[in-house]
Design a protein around this motif. Sequence first.
Motif, short mmCIF file in Angstrom:
data_model
loop_
_atom_site.label_atom_id
_atom_site.label_comp_id
_atom_site.label_asym_id
_atom_site.label_seq_id
_atom_site.Cartn_x
_atom_site.Cartn_y
_atom_site.Cartn_z
N SER A 37 26.28 40.81 36.11
CA SER A 37 26.63 40.73 37.51
C SER A 37 25.38 40.80 38.38
CB SER A 37 27.58 41.87 37.88
OG SER A 37 27.91 41.82 39.25
N THR A 38 25.27 39.88 39.34
CA THR A 38 24.10 39.84 40.20
C THR A 38 24.42 40.19 41.65
OG1 THR A 38 24.43 37.47 40.62
CG2 THR A 38 23.02 38.06 38.76
N LYS A 39 25.59 39.78 42.11
CA LYS A 39 26.02 40.02 43.48
C LYS A 39 27.51 40.30 43.49
CE LYS A 39 22.22 38.87 45.96
NZ LYS A 39 21.63 39.60 47.10
N SER A 40 27.98 41.03 44.52
CA SER A 40 29.41 41.28 44.66
C SER A 40 29.86 40.92 46.07
CB SER A 40 29.73 42.75 44.37
OG SER A 40 29.53 43.04 43.00
N PHE A 41 31.07 40.40 46.17
CA PHE A 41 31.64 39.97 47.44
C PHE A 41 33.10 40.45 47.51
CE2 PHE A 41 28.60 36.92 45.74
CZ PHE A 41 27.67 36.83 46.76
N ARG B 57 37.13 42.98 44.71
CA ARG B 57 35.74 42.68 44.39
C ARG B 57 35.64 41.37 43.61
NH1 ARG B 57 34.25 46.38 40.63
NH2 ARG B 57 33.87 44.81 39.02
N GLU C 244 23.89 31.72 48.31
CA GLU C 244 23.52 32.61 47.20
C GLU C 244 24.05 32.08 45.88
OE1 GLU C 244 25.02 36.37 48.64
OE2 GLU C 244 23.01 37.03 49.17
N TYR D 32 21.65 30.94 42.68
CA TYR D 32 21.77 31.45 41.31
C TYR D 32 22.16 30.35 40.33
CZ TYR D 32 21.04 36.34 42.46
OH TYR D 32 20.47 37.52 42.86
N LYS E 16 26.24 32.18 53.89
CA LYS E 16 25.23 32.91 53.11
C LYS E 16 25.71 33.09 51.67
CE LYS E 16 22.61 37.25 53.01
NZ LYS E 16 22.41 38.57 53.65
N PHE E 17 26.99 33.38 51.50
CA PHE E 17 27.58 33.49 50.16
C PHE E 17 27.44 32.18 49.40
CE2 PHE E 17 31.70 32.05 48.31
CZ PHE E 17 31.59 32.64 47.06
N ASP F 44 32.63 39.25 41.66
CA ASP F 44 31.24 39.33 41.17
C ASP F 44 30.69 37.95 40.85
OD1 ASP F 44 31.37 42.12 41.26
OD2 ASP F 44 32.15 42.24 39.22
#
Length: 263
Positions: free
Chosen positions: A69-73, A60, A233, A237, A229-230, A62
């Motif tokens: 934490s706003t998004k996870s990949f 993971r 994003e 942010y 897309k990542f 973040d």
Amino acid sequence: MAWVEIEGYPDTRMEIKLPKVVDPIPRLVITDKIIGYTCQHIYGQINDIDYESIVVPVYRMDLELKGKSTKSFGVTRDSWYSRGIIASKGFLNMNDDFELTNRHFEPADGYVNLFATVPLNYYGIDAYNLVQNNSATLKAEAHTVKMNTFANGEPINEARPNLAEATEVMIHIAGYYHNEKSKKNKLAGSYGCFGFIPKHQMGSKSKMEEWREDNSFEEEEVSNTTYKKFLNEVATYKGKQEELHVLIKKRNNVEKFRILKDQ
């Protein structure tokens, strides 16, 4: 002055709690938490290996903004590379044993693990290069001489000049992707970087073993669209903030070698 404890009297010392330091700069936190598995290409001496890919964990990552934490990949952290044949047991290069080494990057100090980034172009696709003290040379958990050489003792491709330093450590596209330079779809490998993996290219360990054996990953959508897309994003942010930090949670007891038998 020393603190003296007297039997029968309570300990009246106050516990001092230090305030949590919040990084004002947006950052990606690469954790040691496994969220799935995927397939990775094996670099190095791979002639006559039954399968040119290996199953690796996905960790993971973040995206944090002001400590939240706003998004996870998902990213890979292992980097398997073939040192070549260590035992030849048959005719016509059959049933040989190959040894793999893991070229992974871990920070030298688990408490000195915050890095700056520099955007760059990686084979026609954007990526982030990690920087420490304004240098692309990072202090790393040392590799051994064996990890830095082929089975015959010759240096591997892009061997570390200093075993305790790593260069060109990036966060870049990985998985089954479209290579803009060769104009072909291919499975990514790693020389010690962190590879972005989309959710549709990760699964259980057993499922990924099936993918590896029959190249099922070639039936999946390439990772380029999800990776872009990542990147968008992260840019959203960050806003007008030009900097981006990367915090790497150091892993311990990482597997360094693996034998592929009877290839």
